[in-house]
Design a protein around this motif. Sequence first.
Motif, PDB file in Angstrom:
ATOM      1  N   UNK A  17       6.848   4.822  10.769  1.00 37.28           N
ATOM      2  CA  UNK A  17       7.218   3.489  11.257  1.00 37.28           C
ATOM      3  C   UNK A  17       8.283   2.867  10.345  1.00 37.28           C
ATOM      4  N   UNK A  18       8.113   3.034   9.034  1.00 38.04           N
ATOM      5  CA  UNK A  18       9.107   2.533   8.071  1.00 38.04           C
ATOM      6  C   UNK A  18      10.458   3.208   8.307  1.00 38.04           C
ATOM      7  N   UNK A  19      10.428   4.543   8.477  1.00 38.78           N
ATOM      8  CA  UNK A  19      11.663   5.290   8.760  1.00 38.78           C
ATOM      9  C   UNK A  19      12.347   4.752  10.005  1.00 38.78           C
ATOM     10  N   UNK A  20      11.555   4.532  11.042  1.00 38.71           N
ATOM     11  CA  UNK A  20      12.095   4.052  12.316  1.00 38.71           C
ATOM     12  C   UNK A  20      12.668   2.645  12.179  1.00 38.71           C
ATOM     13  N   UNK A  21      11.973   1.764  11.464  1.00 35.03           N
ATOM     14  CA  UNK A  21      12.425   0.374  11.313  1.00 35.03           C
ATOM     15  C   UNK A  21      13.752   0.278  10.550  1.00 35.03           C
ATOM     16  N   UNK A  22      13.979   1.225   9.643  1.00 31.39           N
ATOM     17  CA  UNK A  22      15.244   1.227   8.893  1.00 31.39           C
ATOM     18  C   UNK A  22      16.387   1.758   9.770  1.00 31.39           C
ATOM     19  N   UNK A  23      16.071   2.710  10.651  1.00 36.11           N
ATOM     20  CA  UNK A  23      17.100   3.302  11.509  1.00 36.11           C
ATOM     21  C   UNK A  23      17.460   2.409  12.692  1.00 36.11           C
ATOM     22  N   UNK A  24      16.479   1.694  13.243  1.00 38.07           N
ATOM     23  CA  UNK A  24      16.680   0.943  14.484  1.00 38.07           C
ATOM     24  C   UNK A  24      17.816  -0.091  14.468  1.00 38.07           C
ATOM     25  N   UNK A  25      17.975  -0.901  13.406  1.00 39.06           N
ATOM     26  CA  UNK A  25      19.033  -1.924  13.430  1.00 39.06           C
ATOM     27  C   UNK A  25      20.424  -1.361  13.691  1.00 39.06           C
ATOM     28  N   UNK A  26      20.656  -0.112  13.269  1.00 35.66           N
ATOM     29  CA  UNK A  26      21.967   0.508  13.506  1.00 35.66           C
ATOM     30  C   UNK A  26      22.281   0.565  14.999  1.00 35.66           C
TER      31      UNK A  26
END
Length: 317
Positions: free
Chosen positions: A193-202
């Motif tokens: 979830x942390x990995x996804x949350x960092x990638x999503x804003x891009x």
Amino acid sequence: MVKQFLGYAVPSALAMCIASLNTIIDGVFLGNGIGDAALGAVNIVMPITIVFFGLATMVSVGGGALISKYFGANEDEKGISIFRQVTYMLIIMSICLSAVCVIFAKPIVKMMGATENLQPLAAEYLKYYAMFCLPSLLGIAFNSFLRNDNRPKLAMVSTICGTISNIILNYIFIFELGLGIKSAAIATGFGQIVTLLIALPHFIFKKGKLSFGKQNLEINIIKEVFRIGLPSFFAEAAFSVIIFVHNLVLVNTIGEIGISTYAIINYITTNIYLVLLGVTLGAQPLISYNYGAQDSEKMLVFYKLSNKTSFIIGIIF
């Protein structure tokens, strides 16, 4: 070109290396915090988790190759369309996998060779692991798409942050809260979830070419994604089958201690595999982009650099 290759391959391989160290730390926490049975139970479920990873890799490699190809050919809209369709596909796949594994966890682990003693532990681990299929598969795929969208370092950062979160939560859940074997599955899920949350804003804030939006699924595109990605899936599936067969043999010849021992060996071999995979995933956008741009000379240079780097890493390991 060497500098460009290293700019993609090194962050990708480093991220996979950090993520692979996480598997070793998982093993240390499980072995010391819960015991040998926990290691054996996780190893029973490992072929299934590898298949999950293989499905995400299949879709991201197939989709990523087409995205970079169209970007190289200056057909950005086609690349964006494929990204959106692949995202929908991953969401559908994730929901289906979660439902099946949560509902049928016990019969699945029994079929995978779990003994009477290991079945409750393995089923509990699988059930909680499967609950996080959506962030897990999307996290793997979006990291790959970040590389296709010229953000290899962001992909590395998101993977490393997810891994660090996983390690910290593993310690808290196992040693401080005593939550048992589900701790490892939940910690892995939150890490994704942390990995996804960092990638999503891009993708949400359109910081590159790729972005979310309405898009109909096109059968021809889906077929093409699967056609290109299937070899990657079969490679993962072969690894999964090897572990599955070894588990069956070990449980019938040596017993649970054999599976626990084999789990530790798998932690090591998985690390090597993931680092090599990181190099190839890093090279993939460069190869696909130059294929689309019809620059065969550059494409072959990146292909050869990838092979040479993988060969050297293999010798070192």
